[in-house]
Design a protein around this motif. Sequence first.
Motif, PDB file in Angstrom:
ATOM      1  N   ARG A  14       0.863  -1.191   0.000  1.00 18.79           N
ATOM      2  CA  ARG A  14       0.000   0.000   0.000  1.00 18.79           C
ATOM      3  C   ARG A  14       0.894   1.234   0.000  1.00 18.79           C
ATOM      4  NH1 ARG A  14      -2.744   3.212   4.100  1.00 18.79           N
ATOM      5  NH2 ARG A  14      -1.473   2.107   5.630  1.00 18.79           N
ATOM      6  N   SER A  15       0.618   2.173  -0.890  1.00 21.02           N
ATOM      7  CA  SER A  15       1.392   3.411  -0.996  1.00 21.02           C
ATOM      8  C   SER A  15       0.550   4.582  -0.525  1.00 21.02           C
ATOM      9  CB  SER A  15       1.857   3.645  -2.439  1.00 21.02           C
ATOM     10  OG  SER A  15       0.744   3.758  -3.302  1.00 21.02           O
ATOM     11  N   VAL A  16       1.194   5.487   0.210  1.00 19.54           N
ATOM     12  CA  VAL A  16       0.524   6.653   0.784  1.00 19.54           C
ATOM     13  C   VAL A  16       1.407   7.863   0.536  1.00 19.54           C
ATOM     14  CG1 VAL A  16      -0.394   7.697   2.888  1.00 19.54           C
ATOM     15  CG2 VAL A  16      -0.558   5.231   2.558  1.00 19.54           C
ATOM     16  N   ASN A  17       0.771   8.998   0.232  1.00 24.89           N
ATOM     17  CA  ASN A  17       1.472  10.267   0.049  1.00 24.89           C
ATOM     18  C   ASN A  17       1.130  11.193   1.210  1.00 24.89           C
ATOM     19  OD1 ASN A  17       2.324   9.238  -2.438  1.00 24.89           O
ATOM     20  ND2 ASN A  17       0.602  10.167  -3.516  1.00 24.89           N
ATOM     21  N   VAL A  18       2.141  11.716   1.857  1.00 26.18           N
ATOM     22  CA  VAL A  18       1.945  12.617   2.999  1.00 26.18           C
ATOM     23  C   VAL A  18       2.814  13.849   2.797  1.00 26.18           C
ATOM     24  CG1 VAL A  18       1.394  10.738   4.580  1.00 26.18           C
ATOM     25  CG2 VAL A  18       3.769  11.459   4.316  1.00 26.18           C
TER      26      VAL A  18
END
Length: 619
Positions: A505-509
């Motif tokens: 799972r990839s997340v951008n913060v």
Amino acid sequence: MSEHAGYSPSFKRPADTLRLRRQRQRSRSEVLTSGGCSSGASPGGALSGIRPFSPGPLLGSAVRTGGQKRRNPFASIENTYNSPKKRAVEDCQGGDGPAGCKPPVEAEGENGPQGLSVLERGLCTRRVLAETHSREPFKVELSLPEDDSLLERELFSKQTARPHIYLDSEVPAVTAAASDTPCTQFPPDWSLKTRLLFTSPRPFAWAENLKAQEEAQGLVQHCRATHANLLSHNQELQNSPDLRCAFQQSLVYWQHPSLPWLPLFPRIGAERKLSGKSAPWAQDEALQQSLMSEWCVSVTSLYSLLRARLCPYFYLCSYQFTVLFRAAGLSGTRSITALLSPTTLGLREAMRSEGIEFMLPLVEEKRKCRGPGSTGQEAEPEPDGSGAEPGEEEHSAGAPEDSGEDVDEDDDGVFSWLEEMGVQDKIKKPNSAFIKLRKEHSEARLDHKPESVVLVEGPSTFILLNFLINCKSLTAVAGPQAGLPPTLLAPVAFRGATLRTLKARSVNVKTQVRNGFQDLHSLEITGPVMPHALHALTLLLRQTQQGSFSAGLYTHEPTAVLNTAPCPLGEPMQDGVAQGLEGCGLHPDTVQQLTGPATLGKNALRQLQMKDYRYMWKS
């Protein structure tokens, strides 16, 4: 108004209060003037520390203006202006104070008092910290330059190691090791990971929304043990389908048994996660025997692949311990090895009774570090080549335990000096049962600790496999895991195995930096991450993130001790032992890394960073 009934003389009108306040200010100014005319003493020298009224300031000090906080009448003497320590500091800081006092501080800057030497400022800071520690909790905050990398900030702002869970009350001291200089390769980590968190300033768009064709191609490449060459796609690597296929290939692993409604990893301490789940085999003995027979076929198939070097390693995860089987040539070994941890005295005695030759590598290492001149009373048990203590060699070889002849011979040698002194009749000689109980107690202190890890080499690994198959305590008899066979994890296919994939799972913060906010991209991998998967993912990120990323590694703590070196690091390995692993299905670079010696000891990698195509790590 004072004549009225019920009127309290302590109540005054506002005019009277203002008149008293002006009188107090005039009296303080007169005292200051008279104190300044006196010879060389500090302001208000004789009246230092005297407080005329509770709300007012000290006599001889600067006049406090309105709006100041009233003194707390319930505060301790250490917190008041009249404390002995603060009076001593004020007397020493006076203009012409007594001999031995330091000169007054004229100015104070950002870095500390000016006009003092480094040693004097250190002593002053130490005194202030000591006084502050007696009143409020002591806190230390570390600040880093703003241009440091993300991993360096995390290493100082967060804990560097997750706590180890032990089954006894004793907790060993936390040890940490880190790489001093950047290297082109990080050491092999044989522990199982439950979660990986990669962070990078570059996006992980290539890891999102894989197409059905790309997923199928990745599975085919894994089954056929083929690996794509990503070096030819440096220009358009982010949009390359080969990259997505390689990413899918690195997430594949094989597991037995596989029950969709039960999380079968980790098994140690998983009672809470498995409680309330459906377990139809718990009360059905026929179903339990069927599950166990299929498990025996699978583990036998895995060991056969291991001997043929078609499988590099596999894990056996029971509800009590974890076993790591490795092929010859991995981790600098000449033959098949097996590491089992944690163990108990009963398990080790059962292995000795079956003729399994083993050793305790961590205890042996401590014995070598202590040297031959150390005392044996406070030392840990010292195993020999068979895993038994010096006084228990006969029991390991299968001698009857009730004979006691060897123990009596040792006792005669130990107490022979009593006969020379002529006091052998006055001192009660311990019997063989007491001596055996004493030795068992010293060895039982290792139970459930990292030092209880057992190493089995060579043909004894086959005997260990048969012992595990026939061991009745391999499966739990009560609880949520009752009747459930151990979990088998391997990087290649075997009989009865189920193909599983790790979850990505990839997340951008956004993270705060000096001038605002910066985009930070993360990639999270969850599941039983084995050593080959960790190295394969770093190979991909090396190309896609242009040699700059950081990773947080979450270790299954009972498996951290599997990084124990099976042989001395300086011992050379025979030529050709490491060869023959080309057909094991792993990437050639991964095989080369896993053949290196284990250098982490009983620790595991916690932080990993790549900068300018070089690794730095922390354990």
